[in-house]
Design an enzyme around this catalytic site. Structure first.
Site, mmCIF file in Angstrom:
data_model
loop_
_atom_site.group_PDB
_atom_site.id
_atom_site.type_symbol
_atom_site.label_atom_id
_atom_site.label_comp_id
_atom_site.label_asym_id
_atom_site.label_seq_id
_atom_site.Cartn_x
_atom_site.Cartn_y
_atom_site.Cartn_z
ATOM 1 N N HIS A 167 0.831 -1.226 0.000
ATOM 2 C CA HIS A 167 0.000 0.000 0.000
ATOM 3 C C HIS A 167 0.858 1.266 0.000
ATOM 4 O O HIS A 167 0.431 2.318 0.470
ATOM 5 C CB HIS A 167 -0.955 0.029 1.194
ATOM 6 C CG HIS A 167 -1.699 -1.246 1.405
ATOM 7 N ND1 HIS A 167 -2.933 -1.494 0.845
ATOM 8 C CD2 HIS A 167 -1.348 -2.374 2.084
ATOM 9 C CE1 HIS A 167 -3.334 -2.717 1.206
ATOM 10 N NE2 HIS A 167 -2.393 -3.267 1.936
ATOM 11 N N SER A 288 14.673 21.302 -17.280
ATOM 12 C CA SER A 288 13.483 22.104 -17.557
ATOM 13 C C SER A 288 13.927 23.392 -18.233
ATOM 14 O O SER A 288 14.999 23.914 -17.937
ATOM 15 C CB SER A 288 12.768 22.404 -16.242
ATOM 16 O OG SER A 288 11.978 23.570 -16.376
ATOM 17 N N LYS A 294 15.847 21.645 -12.082
ATOM 18 C CA LYS A 294 15.190 20.380 -12.399
ATOM 19 C C LYS A 294 16.084 19.370 -13.115
ATOM 20 O O LYS A 294 16.869 19.718 -13.980
ATOM 21 C CB LYS A 294 13.967 20.632 -13.286
ATOM 22 C CG LYS A 294 12.808 21.328 -12.607
ATOM 23 C CD LYS A 294 12.257 20.574 -11.410
ATOM 24 C CE LYS A 294 11.508 19.333 -11.802
ATOM 25 N NZ LYS A 294 10.290 19.628 -12.562
ATOM 26 N N GLU A 301 9.531 7.920 -17.319
ATOM 27 C CA GLU A 301 8.196 8.498 -17.561
ATOM 28 C C GLU A 301 7.698 8.133 -18.955
ATOM 29 O O GLU A 301 6.525 7.813 -19.157
ATOM 30 C CB GLU A 301 8.241 10.018 -17.416
ATOM 31 C CG GLU A 301 8.396 10.479 -15.990
ATOM 32 C CD GLU A 301 8.564 11.989 -15.909
ATOM 33 O OE1 GLU A 301 7.692 12.641 -15.335
ATOM 34 O OE2 GLU A 301 9.563 12.518 -16.430
#
Ligand code: ARG
Length: 469
Positions: A167, A288, A294, A301
């Site tokens: 979980h 970025s 970043k 992804e």
């Protein structure tokens, strides 16, 4: 009798132009063509035609000279294609008719005999199978490389502790090696599915012709042998029409990309500032354009994102097939783009993971901090009580109270005093503290599937032998 006055130039170009009195509508020509995407099967189309020609010579439909000129000219056409000198024509619809008409242009009469006992229907089914078989080989090799990469990192971090989650809550102590070997197992099953799929891909449809078979006494075994097929199909209607083998490949691919997507999700989480479990190599990340700090985990992804199109391609093919009456229908031309897209994206995803995984750096200090938070050894304490004769359900209750106490005092389990433990259960003695240590917890899981470093090392060794076998 054909009447030349009523024939249009465009239909005269077509190998099937004979019965037509009107040229194809320009947009329909474009709309029905597949050459822009099926030309990638040129090598298989040529290989299939050469095997067919040799067989036609063997059964005396072609002379040896005719066969020789066909085979040689097809080799030359292959070179023209590979050197970018081949002019693909949309008016010739597909890869098959483009190559055949070039063959006829090069050698004339013998070229026109090649299509004896064959149809584009069994030709295309053969080409796809040959093409997919080759790609399955490439994909399997990349999967093996990815598995080797996982074994390397599992070995490197076999002793490194980390929290295991259920979980997404801290559950028990595990090792990084153990976690990596879970990935390995997923891929092992994926490779099994791929090998199984290959068996049903590697069947030869040729001889089926359009749908009914052919009156020519084709030596199908001889063709299958030349093309490396394991077996020949038994029913021509089925062989020219079903694309279940492509659907099966896309099912394999969907399960695989689902696994890769789960791995991606973990990598993205672990690389975040909230976890800081891993550092991904800079060369596999991007920045970025606005936020200078970043470093984005684009590769995982993107792999996670590709699951959408791979699942979608499976749905496309299932839907494409579901309402088709026997035998071949033009619908089937729609099988190629989803299949090719699946192959390309699976190959790319596995390749980039095989390249990246060896360079993932686990932050051992952060992992140690994380595993010491969240009561990961609570179950070990319950097991300790069971060993002292307490029934498991009672032990569970006792440990629950200890955890409650620790939460109230803002402590971890090893920080509670012996007095506090004994106030909860008289079965707890001084030796409890070794059980509450994370390392001891991991090492105690000696069962054959368990997380202890020695077990995981044995699993790595066995896995290595298996994939190198
Ligand atoms: N381009 C077609 C395909 O991809 C080849 C088979 C065409 N056969 C036919 N009878 N129109 O399916």
């Amino acid at each position: 009798m054909s009447n030349n006055n009523t024939k249009h130039p465009s239909s005269e170009n077509k190998p099937w132009g004979g019965r037509f009195t009107e040229s194809t509508d320009a947009f329909v020509e474009e709309f029905t063509a597949s050459v822009t995407f099926d030309q990638r099967m040129y090598a298989q189309d040529i290989q299939g035609s050469q095997a067919h020609a040799r067989m036609l010579a063997k059964i005396d439909v072609l002379t040896d000279d005719e066969c020789h000129s066909i085979v040689t000219a097809l080799d030359e056409i292959k070179q023209e294609i590979e050197q970018g000198e081949f002019a693909w024509r949309v008016d010739l619809e597909d890869v098959h008719m483009n190559i055949e008409s070039r063959l006829v242009a090069k050698i004339g009469e013998p070229g026109k005999k090649l299509h004896t006992g064959r149809s584009r229907n069994d030709q295309v089914a053969t080409d796809i199978r040959l093409y997919l078989r080759e790609q399955i080989g490439f994909i399997d090799a990349e999967l093996q490389r990815m598995q080797c990469a996982i074994l390397g990192i599992a070995e490197k971090y076999a002793d490194t502790l980390m929290p295991g989650f259920t979980h997404l809550q801290v559950a028990q102590v595990i090792t990084v090696g153990h976690h990596m070997m879970a990935w390995f197992e997923m891929l092992a099953r994926d490779r099994g599915r791929l090998a199984d799929c290959r068996k049903r891909v590697n069947i030869m449809p040729l001889g089926s012709a359009a749908l009914a078979g052919t009156p020519f006494p084709l030596d199908r075994e001889y063709v299958a042998d030349q093309l490396g097929f394991d077996a020949i199909s038994h029913n021509s209607l089925d062989a020219v029409s079903d694309r279940d083998f492509a659907i099966e490949f896309c099912s394999f691919a969907s399960v695989l990309i689902m696994h890769l997507s789960r791995m991606s999700e973990e990598l993205v989480l672990w690389a975040s500032q909230q976890f800081e479990f891993i550092e991904l190599p800079d060369r596999f990340c991007t920045g970025s354009s606005i936020m200078p700090q970043k470093k984005n985990p684009d590769v995982p992804e993107l792999v996670r994102g590709k699951s959408g199109r791979v699942f979608g391609n499976l749905m496309s093919l299932l839907t494409l097939m579901k309402s088709q009456v026997l035998a071949y229908n033009k619908d089937n031309q729609e099988d190629k783009e989803p299949l090719f897209d699946t192959i390309d994206n699976i190959l790319g995803s596995v390749r980039v993971y095989a390249d990246m995984i060896p360079h993932i750096v686990f932050n051992e200090d952060n992992l140690a901090r994380a595993v010491n938070k969240g009561y990961a050894t609570a179950t070990d304490l319950a097991d300790y009580l069971v060993a002292r004769g307490v029934a498991f359900r009672d032990a569970h209750e006792i440990v629950g109270r200890a955890v409650r106490l620790a939460i109230d005092e803002g402590k971890e389990l090893p920080q509670l005093s012996l007095q506090q433990y004994q106030s909860i259960s008289s079965n707890i003695g001084e030796d409890v503290y070794s059980v509450l240590q994370t390392r001891g917890s991991a090492e105690s899981k000696q069962v054959t599937v368990g997380t202890s470093p020695s077990q995981v090392r044995m699993q790595i060794k066995a896995a290595r032998n298996k994939i190198n076998a």
